[in-house]
Design a protein around this motif. Structure first.
Motif, PDB file in Angstrom:
ATOM      1  N   LYS A 156       0.833  -1.206   0.000  1.00  0.00           N
ATOM      2  CA  LYS A 156       0.000   0.000   0.000  1.00  0.00           C
ATOM      3  C   LYS A 156       0.868   1.256   0.000  1.00  0.00           C
ATOM      4  CE  LYS A 156      -3.460   2.428   2.820  1.00  0.00           C
ATOM      5  NZ  LYS A 156      -4.541   2.566   1.824  1.00  0.00           N
ATOM      6  N   GLN A 157       1.897   1.288   0.870  1.00  0.00           N
ATOM      7  CA  GLN A 157       2.710   2.487   0.972  1.00  0.00           C
ATOM      8  C   GLN A 157       3.588   2.679  -0.261  1.00  0.00           C
ATOM      9  OE1 GLN A 157       2.368   4.811   3.581  1.00  0.00           O
ATOM     10  NE2 GLN A 157       3.394   5.950   1.942  1.00  0.00           N
ATOM     11  N   VAL A 168      19.578  -4.873   2.139  1.00  0.00           N
ATOM     12  CA  VAL A 168      20.869  -4.882   1.462  1.00  0.00           C
ATOM     13  C   VAL A 168      21.460  -3.478   1.474  1.00  0.00           C
ATOM     14  CG1 VAL A 168      20.099  -4.416  -0.916  1.00  0.00           C
ATOM     15  CG2 VAL A 168      22.104  -5.890  -0.516  1.00  0.00           C
ATOM     16  N   LEU A 169      20.582  -2.478   1.609  1.00  0.00           N
ATOM     17  CA  LEU A 169      21.019  -1.100   1.802  1.00  0.00           C
ATOM     18  C   LEU A 169      21.449  -0.876   3.248  1.00  0.00           C
ATOM     19  CD1 LEU A 169      18.091   0.682  -0.056  1.00  0.00           C
ATOM     20  CD2 LEU A 169      20.491   0.759  -0.771  1.00  0.00           C
ATOM     21  N   ASP A 170      22.428  -0.028   3.447  1.00  0.00           N
ATOM     22  CA  ASP A 170      22.773   0.414   4.789  1.00  0.00           C
ATOM     23  C   ASP A 170      21.575   1.128   5.401  1.00  0.00           C
ATOM     24  OD1 ASP A 170      25.496   1.050   6.482  1.00  0.00           O
ATOM     25  OD2 ASP A 170      23.967   2.623   6.731  1.00  0.00           O
ATOM     26  N   PHE A 171      21.388   0.991   6.717  1.00  0.00           N
ATOM     27  CA  PHE A 171      20.202   1.597   7.329  1.00  0.00           C
ATOM     28  C   PHE A 171      20.158   3.114   7.176  1.00  0.00           C
ATOM     29  CE2 PHE A 171      23.010   0.788  11.088  1.00  0.00           C
ATOM     30  CZ  PHE A 171      23.286   2.097  11.447  1.00  0.00           C
ATOM     31  N   ALA A 172      21.298   3.738   6.892  1.00  0.00           N
ATOM     32  CA  ALA A 172      21.292   5.173   6.617  1.00  0.00           C
ATOM     33  C   ALA A 172      20.493   5.496   5.355  1.00  0.00           C
ATOM     34  CB  ALA A 172      22.723   5.684   6.464  1.00  0.00           C
ATOM     35  N   GLY A 179      13.476  -0.056   6.950  1.00  0.00           N
ATOM     36  CA  GLY A 179      13.837  -1.459   6.785  1.00  0.00           C
ATOM     37  C   GLY A 179      14.551  -1.965   8.019  1.00  0.00           C
ATOM     38  N   PRO A 180      14.907  -3.238   8.037  1.00  0.00           N
ATOM     39  CA  PRO A 180      15.655  -3.794   9.163  1.00  0.00           C
ATOM     40  C   PRO A 180      16.944  -3.010   9.415  1.00  0.00           C
ATOM     41  CG  PRO A 180      14.842  -5.545   7.762  1.00  0.00           C
ATOM     42  CD  PRO A 180      14.563  -4.264   7.038  1.00  0.00           C
ATOM     43  N   VAL A 181      17.349  -2.950  10.656  1.00  0.00           N
ATOM     44  CA  VAL A 181      18.490  -2.109  11.056  1.00  0.00           C
ATOM     45  C   VAL A 181      19.787  -2.879  10.831  1.00  0.00           C
ATOM     46  CG1 VAL A 181      19.511  -0.736  12.897  1.00  0.00           C
ATOM     47  CG2 VAL A 181      17.026  -0.955  12.742  1.00  0.00           C
ATOM     48  N   MET A 232       5.607   1.442   9.230  1.00  0.00           N
ATOM     49  CA  MET A 232       5.406   1.901  10.602  1.00  0.00           C
ATOM     50  C   MET A 232       6.699   2.354  11.269  1.00  0.00           C
ATOM     51  SD  MET A 232       2.663  -1.011  11.778  1.00  0.00           S
ATOM     52  CE  MET A 232       2.704  -0.578  13.522  1.00  0.00           C
ATOM     53  N   GLN A 233       7.849   2.003  10.681  1.00  0.00           N
ATOM     54  CA  GLN A 233       9.137   2.385  11.249  1.00  0.00           C
ATOM     55  C   GLN A 233       9.704   3.653  10.605  1.00  0.00           C
ATOM     56  OE1 GLN A 233      10.022   0.425  13.773  1.00  0.00           O
ATOM     57  NE2 GLN A 233       8.348  -1.005  13.301  1.00  0.00           N
ATOM     58  N   ASP A 234       8.999   4.219   9.650  1.00  0.00           N
ATOM     59  CA  ASP A 234       9.593   5.218   8.754  1.00  0.00           C
ATOM     60  C   ASP A 234       8.647   6.406   8.615  1.00  0.00           C
ATOM     61  OD1 ASP A 234      11.039   6.520   6.810  1.00  0.00           O
ATOM     62  OD2 ASP A 234      10.917   4.917   5.322  1.00  0.00           O
ATOM     63  N   ALA A 235       8.865   7.430   9.435  1.00  0.00           N
ATOM     64  CA  ALA A 235       7.934   8.566   9.482  1.00  0.00           C
ATOM     65  C   ALA A 235       7.774   9.258   8.139  1.00  0.00           C
ATOM     66  CB  ALA A 235       8.404   9.571  10.540  1.00  0.00           C
ATOM     67  N   ASN A 236       8.824   9.335   7.357  1.00  0.00           N
ATOM     68  CA  ASN A 236       8.774  10.026   6.063  1.00  0.00           C
ATOM     69  C   ASN A 236       8.610   9.085   4.873  1.00  0.00           C
ATOM     70  OD1 ASN A 236       9.142  12.689   7.121  1.00  0.00           O
ATOM     71  ND2 ASN A 236      11.290  12.153   7.504  1.00  0.00           N
ATOM     72  N   GLN A 237       8.512   7.786   5.149  1.00  0.00           N
ATOM     73  CA  GLN A 237       8.323   6.780   4.110  1.00  0.00           C
ATOM     74  C   GLN A 237       9.425   6.801   3.053  1.00  0.00           C
ATOM     75  OE1 GLN A 237       6.299   4.564   4.878  1.00  0.00           O
ATOM     76  NE2 GLN A 237       5.243   5.699   6.482  1.00  0.00           N
TER      77      GLN A 237
END
Length: 315
Positions: A53-54, A241-245, A250-252, A285-290
Motif C-alpha cells: 500500500k505504501q 541490502v542497503l545500509d540503514f542510513a 527497513g531492518p536495522v 510503521m518504522q519510517d515517518a517520512n516513508q
C-alpha cells in the motif's frame, strides 16, 4: 478518481493501468502486491504487510523519466498494469503460501515482466515455485544482508527467515545459479553460511562488492553466474541490502550498500535480462517520512530502464 484506485485511496503503482477487474493482462509490466507478514518478527518490528500500500501511495509522486540514464522515459517503451494484491490469511500460513503460488501461476502464464511488492521475504518462495512450473530452469540474484535460509522458525517452515532453504529444495531452481549478494553482519549465523555452501549456492559478501574497482563490470559477472545453465534469471531485493542510513523503513543493518551502488547494480542486471523481480521488507510503521517506500519506485524504474535499454521488451 476512486474507480481508478486499487482499493480505498491506493492508486496503481507508478500510474499503471488498473487491471484488478480486467479479463486479460494487456500491458508489458504487471505489478502485484503481497501484503504478508509471516513469523520471525523481532520485538515490535512489524507492519511489513503494509508495504504494498505504501509503495503504491509513494509512487504517485513520480514520473517514469530518468534524465541520468540517457533521458529515458520508461513509459515511452513499456506499458504498466497493476492487478492488485494476493489474498492472504494471517491465521493460516500454508493457505497463504498456496494463494501466493496460485496467484503467481496466472501471472507467469501471461509472459509479462512481473514486479512483486512485498510483504516479507517469505513471499519469494511461492512466487518462484510457481515460476518453475512453467518448465523453465531458474537462476536467482538475491540482494540481501541475510541468507534467509533457515530450516524453520519455531516450527514454521515458511517464516521470513526460511525462503531460500525452501528454494534449495525446489526442483527447477539451479542452486549453483542462486547468488546470495551483499551478505553481511552478525544477524546471520554459522549454519546459514554452511547451508548455502552445502546447497551449492554462491555467497558474495559486502566486502566482495566493495573490493571491486568497476561495479558495473562486477554486476555483469554476478549476472553471468546467475544465468549459467538456466533459462531465466529472477531478481529479489530485500531492503536491508542497503545500509540503514539509506533504508530507515527497513531492518536495522549497517555496513550495507548505498542507494547509488544498489541502483547501479540492478540497472546492469536489467540490461542483461530478467524475467521479473520483487522488492520486499519495507516497514512503513518504522519510517515517518516513508523514505524506504519512496525509494522502491526508483529501484523498479532502474530495472525497467535496463530492461528497455537491453532491448528485452521487444523479445
Amino acid at each position: 478518481m476512486a474507480e481508478k484506485n486499487i482499493y480505498g485511496n491506493t492508486p496503481p503503482m507508478l500510474g499503471a493501468k488498473n487491471l484488478t477487474d480486467a479479463g486479460e493482462y494487456d500491458t508489458d509490466v504487471i505489478f502485484y502486491g503481497i501484503p504478508w507478514e509471516a513469523s520471525s518478527t523481532w520485538g515490535d518490528y512489524t507492519g511489513v504487510e503494509l508495504g504494498p500500500k505504501q509503495m503504491r501511495l509513494s509512487s504517485a509522486r513520480y514520473s517514469t523519466y530518468l534524465p541520468e540514464l540517457d533521458h529515458i522515459n520508461v513509459e515511452d517503451h513499456l506499458t504498466f498494469g497493476d492487478v492488485g494484491d494476493v489474498a492472504v490469511n494471517p491465521h493460516n500460513v500454508p493457505e497463504t503460501v498456496d494463494n501466493i503460488e496460485g496467484f503467481a501461476d496466472d501471472l507467469w502464464s501471461s509472459g509479462k515482466f512481473l514486479v512483486g511488492l512485498g510483504g516479507d521475504h517469505s513471499v519469494t518462495y511461492p512466487i518462484l515455485k510457481s515460476l518453475t512450473k512453467t518448465g523453465k530452469k531458474v537462476g536467482i540474484i538475491h540482494l540481501d544482508s541475510h541468507y534467509d535460509n533457515n530450516e524453520e522458525f519455531e516450527g514454521d517452515k515458511y517464516a521470513r527467515s526460511t525462503p531460500f532453504k525452501r528454494l534449495y529444495e525446489t526442483e527447477g531452481i539451479r542452486n549453483e545459479s542462486m547468488i546470495h549478494t551483499g551478505i553481511k553482519g552478525p544477524r546471520n549465523k554459522p549454519e546459514n553460511g554452511k547451508a548455502a555452501e552445502e546447497a551449492g549456492a554462491v555467497t558474495l559478501t559486502i566486502n566482495d562488492i566493495r573490493a571491486q574497482d568497476d561495479l558495473r563490470a562486477y554486476a555483469n559477472e554476478i549476472y553471468d553466474m546467475a544465468a549459467k545453465d538456466v533459462d531465466v534469471v529472477y531478481l529479489t531485493i530485500c531492503s536491508d541490502v542497503l545500509d540503514f542510513a539509506f533504508n530507515p523503513g527497513g531492518p536495522v543493518d549497517g555496513n550495507g550498500l548505498n542507494s547509488y551502488e544498489l541502483l547501479t547494480m540492478i540497472y546492469e542486471f536489467g540490461k542483461r535480462g530478467l524475467c521479473g523481480m520483487d522488492y520486499v521488507e519495507v516497514y512503513p510503521m518504522q519510517d515517518a517520512n516513508q523514505n524506504s517506500a519512496h525509494f522502491v519506485s526508483t529501484a523498479v524504474l532502474y530495472v525497467l530502464a535496463g530492461h528497455v535499454q537491453g532491448d528485452h521488451h521487444n523479445k
